[in-house]
Design a protein around this motif. Sequence first.
Motif, PDB file in Angstrom:
ATOM      1  N   ILE A  44      -8.983  10.583 -34.108  1.00  0.00           N
ATOM      2  CA  ILE A  44     -10.167  11.686 -33.897  1.00  0.00           C
ATOM      3  C   ILE A  44     -11.066  11.519 -35.096  1.00  0.00           C
ATOM      4  O   ILE A  44     -10.452  11.692 -36.286  1.00  0.00           O
ATOM      5  CB  ILE A  44      -9.392  12.839 -33.740  1.00  0.00           C
ATOM      6  N   PHE A  59     -11.881   9.305 -30.436  1.00  0.00           N
ATOM      7  CA  PHE A  59     -12.459  10.191 -30.036  1.00  0.00           C
ATOM      8  C   PHE A  59     -13.245  11.096 -30.921  1.00  0.00           C
ATOM      9  O   PHE A  59     -13.025  11.080 -32.303  1.00  0.00           O
ATOM     10  CB  PHE A  59     -11.328  11.622 -29.653  1.00  0.00           C
ATOM     11  N   ALA A  73     -14.831  14.510 -32.620  1.00  0.00           N
ATOM     12  CA  ALA A  73     -14.798  16.167 -32.562  1.00  0.00           C
ATOM     13  C   ALA A  73     -15.850  16.793 -33.447  1.00  0.00           C
ATOM     14  O   ALA A  73     -15.936  16.025 -34.324  1.00  0.00           O
ATOM     15  CB  ALA A  73     -13.163  16.442 -33.269  1.00  0.00           C
ATOM     16  N   GLU A  89     -11.641  21.655 -32.726  1.00  0.00           N
ATOM     17  CA  GLU A  89     -11.637  20.728 -31.572  1.00  0.00           C
ATOM     18  C   GLU A  89     -10.656  19.547 -31.909  1.00  0.00           C
ATOM     19  O   GLU A  89     -10.113  18.984 -31.198  1.00  0.00           O
ATOM     20  CB  GLU A  89     -13.010  20.465 -31.457  1.00  0.00           C
ATOM     21  N   ALA A  90     -10.744  19.065 -33.197  1.00  0.00           N
ATOM     22  CA  ALA A  90      -9.892  17.803 -33.668  1.00  0.00           C
ATOM     23  C   ALA A  90      -8.310  18.149 -33.511  1.00  0.00           C
ATOM     24  O   ALA A  90      -7.750  17.355 -32.951  1.00  0.00           O
ATOM     25  CB  ALA A  90     -10.175  17.686 -35.075  1.00  0.00           C
ATOM     26  N   GLU A 123      -6.782  20.638 -31.555  1.00  0.00           N
ATOM     27  CA  GLU A 123      -6.544  20.849 -30.240  1.00  0.00           C
ATOM     28  C   GLU A 123      -6.485  19.537 -29.520  1.00  0.00           C
ATOM     29  O   GLU A 123      -5.474  19.361 -28.755  1.00  0.00           O
ATOM     30  CB  GLU A 123      -7.932  21.248 -29.544  1.00  0.00           C
ATOM     31  N   LYS A 124      -7.434  18.296 -29.797  1.00  0.00           N
ATOM     32  CA  LYS A 124      -7.380  17.053 -29.131  1.00  0.00           C
ATOM     33  C   LYS A 124      -6.224  16.563 -29.792  1.00  0.00           C
ATOM     34  O   LYS A 124      -5.306  15.634 -28.739  1.00  0.00           O
ATOM     35  CB  LYS A 124      -8.584  16.333 -29.663  1.00  0.00           C
ATOM     36  N   ASN A 164      -2.994  17.210 -27.899  1.00  0.00           N
ATOM     37  CA  ASN A 164      -2.762  17.113 -26.497  1.00  0.00           C
ATOM     38  C   ASN A 164      -3.054  15.751 -26.296  1.00  0.00           C
ATOM     39  O   ASN A 164      -3.016  15.452 -24.829  1.00  0.00           O
ATOM     40  CB  ASN A 164      -3.966  17.995 -25.889  1.00  0.00           C
ATOM     41  N   LEU A 165      -3.286  14.642 -27.004  1.00  0.00           N
ATOM     42  CA  LEU A 165      -3.351  13.254 -26.563  1.00  0.00           C
ATOM     43  C   LEU A 165      -1.930  12.597 -26.201  1.00  0.00           C
ATOM     44  O   LEU A 165      -0.902  12.964 -26.944  1.00  0.00           O
ATOM     45  CB  LEU A 165      -3.906  12.412 -27.919  1.00  0.00           C
TER      46      LEU A 165
END
Lengths: 165, 165, 165, 165
Positions: C124, C150, C152, C157-158, C160-161, C164-165
């Motif tokens: 990210i 990704f 962010a 946002e980073a 969170e991502k 969830n990856l």
Amino acid sequence: MKKVISICGSDVDDNYLSQYAIDVAEQVGRLIARKGGVLVCGGQGGVMKAACKGAKEENGITVGILPYTKKDANECIDIAIPTNIGNVRNYLVANSGDAVIAIGGRWGTLNEISYCMVSEKPLILIKGTGGCVDQIINGNLMQDIESHYFIANSAEEAVEKAFNL
Amino acid sequence: MKKVISICGSDVDDNYLSQYAIDVAEQVGRLIARKGGVLVCGGQGGVMKAACKGAKEENGITVGILPYTKKDANECIDIAIPTNIGNVRNYLVANSGDAVIAIGGRWGTLNEISYCMVSEKPLILIKGTGGCVDQIINGNLMQDIESHYFIANSAEEAVEKAFNL
Amino acid sequence: MKKVISICGSDVDDNYLSQYAIDVAEQVGRLIARKGGVLVCGGQGGVMKAACKGAKEENGITVGILPYTKKDANECIDIAIPTNIGNVRNYLVANSGDAVIAIGGRWGTLNEISYCMVSEKPLILIKGTGGCVDQIINGNLMQDIESHYFIANSAEEAVEKAFNL
Amino acid sequence: MKKVISICGSDVDDNYLSQYAIDVAEQVGRLIARKGGVLVCGGQGGVMKAACKGAKEENGITVGILPYTKKDANECIDIAIPTNIGNVRNYLVANSGDAVIAIGGRWGTLNEISYCMVSEKPLILIKGTGGCVDQIINGNLMQDIESHYFIANSAEEAVEKAFNL
């Protein structure tokens, strides 16, 4: 692709390193070169330099996988591979060979020998060269614990074995 | 910064691994945790898992430096460090500790022990745990060749020493 | 086993390192800790130290994978892993995380980013943090060449991502 | 000791790899060999194989530092160094050269280029060969961030530079 044989053994600051071990190392180097093999080692002194000297007498190719920079290389190294990873380069020396020949040696050599054992790399110990090599042979070190090395009685037998494994 | 102690020893597939070695490893894990230390190991079974189990009983933190992926980790590892470099990760286990404690063990453990010797990393061998540890102690392996390890007779003595080096 | 997130970014000697990048790094550290994750980084200054500082404010665990010795570690590192392999340790930082978050950064960060790409490690990039991260995003660097990162827009946002990856 | 030049660039599965890049790589290989240098590369296909092919036409010596085993080597490799450390071997390729020449390339090549930058290894990018090399040159990637590479317009200029750095 050329046959690659790795050589492990004491650096020149090993007080127990015998003239016999040096002579064997030189002869191993000569024989590898005569058979068209490439000699890989840690690139420094003692056993390593003797083996390289032998190989160069027979116009062989010598590779030194060095702990830090090219300045560490002995003068018989053709191709210096500086690694900047210190003693961790031991595993690269062991892993590079189609077979590994150990002569004399201290804990650094034992580091390479043990890496050969866990990685199932063909390993030949030359009897009578002292150091950890003879301690393993004479003390039957972990002989019952998944050891799979070969014992050679001379440079000739060791190189013959290394090319035939 | 926390004190970090690395533990080396056989994986679960070592047929010679004794219940005594497992018990010692668990106790070493407990004691490291009680003293607020972090336990680093290769993250797999046998001695490694026993030490981690002990550490978790005392709410310690366990780190597993793994040969390939996180899937290799035992269930008592808190922080898995996958390396993808196979057996070469042995040197990282040894290098990570403020001190290293060896229990039993085969060639992989000897790989870590020999790395400690060449890198002058404080090393403690626990007597009576079998494998290469006892072979080094009883066979006086390279005792005259720049060896500088400590011998402990119990988990308590080993951890005490590890925190005081 | 705990979730591990690796953070890459400039050391403190990067003249282009912005206060915004530092603030984002701190917030990333806080959020990782709040979610119960372990923060792994190169253990030094700048972005690395800021992220560790944030994680410690929230009682998280911080791991520093260091180029040489423990002396290189910033004061917010709990578990120092000295490697003695210099810049080669970059790949270990990248490989350790379940996901990697990059903030600002120079060639060392690009070294870690490129390792993530060849190893298909989830990555990210946080937009607006400058350095190689923004140069990759804005210049569309190799966007057509097997890139799979990704982007962010914030620390929130980073992280969170990353979880969830 | 021989001069060692490392070559980085795309493997054969890079859809964007141009015939021009291949031709340049072959010519680079020829010129290194003519000057008596040793060519080191990652040992695989595409740019690596083309460079080795050129070197062998001129009876040069080629070394392949391979991700896993000797089976990965292209047929123009004389000396195969298997490493078993996967992509981490990229840093060894970069570190081995007295200078490094990059041709085309994707993220793996960028991994080697970035390692050169952080390690201050002399690096030459050959303009017009596409991939990350041209993206760095044309996009001025991190030109203000401690970049110290040379740009060559041809194989001749690149090898000339590599031998004179």
